[in-house]
Design a protein around this motif. Sequence first.
Motif, PDB file in Angstrom:
ATOM      1  N   GLN A 116       0.803  -1.323  -0.096  1.00  0.00           N
ATOM      2  CA  GLN A 116       0.161  -0.207  -0.081  1.00  0.00           C
ATOM      3  C   GLN A 116       0.821   1.032   0.034  1.00  0.00           C
ATOM      4  O   GLN A 116       0.803   2.184  -0.618  1.00  0.00           O
ATOM      5  CB  GLN A 116      -0.941   0.134   1.315  1.00  0.00           C
ATOM      6  N   LYS A 117       1.824   1.268   0.586  1.00  0.00           N
ATOM      7  CA  LYS A 117       2.968   2.244   1.121  1.00  0.00           C
ATOM      8  C   LYS A 117       3.510   2.681  -0.297  1.00  0.00           C
ATOM      9  O   LYS A 117       3.524   3.779  -0.835  1.00  0.00           O
ATOM     10  CB  LYS A 117       3.759   2.332   2.142  1.00  0.00           C
ATOM     11  N   VAL A 120       0.893   4.107  -3.032  1.00  0.00           N
ATOM     12  CA  VAL A 120       0.425   5.593  -2.942  1.00  0.00           C
ATOM     13  C   VAL A 120       1.786   6.475  -3.160  1.00  0.00           C
ATOM     14  O   VAL A 120       1.505   7.520  -3.402  1.00  0.00           O
ATOM     15  CB  VAL A 120       0.029   5.736  -1.291  1.00  0.00           C
ATOM     16  N   PRO A 150      -6.052   2.117   0.199  1.00  0.00           N
ATOM     17  CA  PRO A 150      -5.754   3.453   0.460  1.00  0.00           C
ATOM     18  C   PRO A 150      -6.883   4.223  -0.251  1.00  0.00           C
ATOM     19  O   PRO A 150      -7.530   5.069   0.006  1.00  0.00           O
ATOM     20  CB  PRO A 150      -4.555   3.745   0.446  1.00  0.00           C
ATOM     21  N   TRP A 151      -7.428   3.837  -1.468  1.00  0.00           N
ATOM     22  CA  TRP A 151      -7.960   4.617  -2.345  1.00  0.00           C
ATOM     23  C   TRP A 151      -9.548   4.442  -2.141  1.00  0.00           C
ATOM     24  O   TRP A 151     -10.561   5.390  -2.555  1.00  0.00           O
ATOM     25  CB  TRP A 151      -7.898   4.045  -3.734  1.00  0.00           C
ATOM     26  N   LYS A 153     -10.269   4.784   1.198  1.00  0.00           N
ATOM     27  CA  LYS A 153     -10.354   5.516   2.534  1.00  0.00           C
ATOM     28  C   LYS A 153     -10.192   6.946   2.266  1.00  0.00           C
ATOM     29  O   LYS A 153     -10.064   7.626   3.034  1.00  0.00           O
ATOM     30  CB  LYS A 153      -9.299   4.875   3.451  1.00  0.00           C
ATOM     31  N   MET A 154      -9.734   7.330   1.033  1.00  0.00           N
ATOM     32  CA  MET A 154      -9.361   8.654   0.993  1.00  0.00           C
ATOM     33  C   MET A 154     -10.482   9.609   0.938  1.00  0.00           C
ATOM     34  O   MET A 154     -11.844   9.410   0.723  1.00  0.00           O
ATOM     35  CB  MET A 154      -8.965   8.824  -0.693  1.00  0.00           C
ATOM     36  N   ASP A 161      -7.404   9.921  -8.464  1.00  0.00           N
ATOM     37  CA  ASP A 161      -7.571   8.918  -7.558  1.00  0.00           C
ATOM     38  C   ASP A 161      -8.920   8.296  -7.738  1.00  0.00           C
ATOM     39  O   ASP A 161      -9.287   7.071  -7.294  1.00  0.00           O
ATOM     40  CB  ASP A 161      -7.659   9.561  -6.134  1.00  0.00           C
TER      41      ASP A 161
END
Length: 226
Positions: A116-117, A120, A150-151, A153-154, A161
């Motif tokens: 994930q890191k 991003v 992560p997408w 949760k933005m 995005d």
Amino acid sequence: MTPDAALAALRAAGDAGKAAEMAAYHKIPRPYLGVAVPVIDDLARQWRAGITLDERLALAAALWDSGIHEAMVAAAKLLVQARIRPDDAGAWALIRSWAPGFEGWAVADHASIAGQKRLVADPARIEDVAEWVSHPNMWTRRAALVMTLPWAKMNFPKPADLGVRDRVLGWAAGYLDDRDWFIQKAVAWWLRDLARHDAPRAQAFLDAHGPRMAAFARREAARGFA
């Protein structure tokens, strides 16, 4: 920090009784040492601080290749930083090399959090993840959803995005004919998190595809609207 020294540190922190419990719980035939994740996290943080990036990548590769549960978790922990300087291309290449061999949710999820890191940091890597959507390994297909969380949760996604968000929802829709519990659960988690940040998109997905989801997955997804 050499791989042998790192493995020795993990073994020293192990507990035979806990190792037996972990083997029974995870049901993946690999060695277990009985080391708690917070302990692994602390060790990995210490190792990161004392070695170069090249040494860290070599250590992570060796620990993963050992096939020992805690060592594989530690390998992922070595790569979980939001920023890896001067260049995180080697870290992403390593995670990509692991993904086709994912087995079981626990180790795969630790590696996916590191992934994930890296995604991003460079969203163009979504093209690499797209290759996993039709992979024969279920855990690899599942990782395409876990790594892109992560997408979901933005709070303030940019147009690019939103493009990723819609693309992953397309993957999720394609997964629904797979009745594997872990796949259905991964789709549900993505939708649950999305509903908390983009309720209209999550609802539109459920309206269009909800009947194809397992009942438990629909219930899990709906929790995001609460």
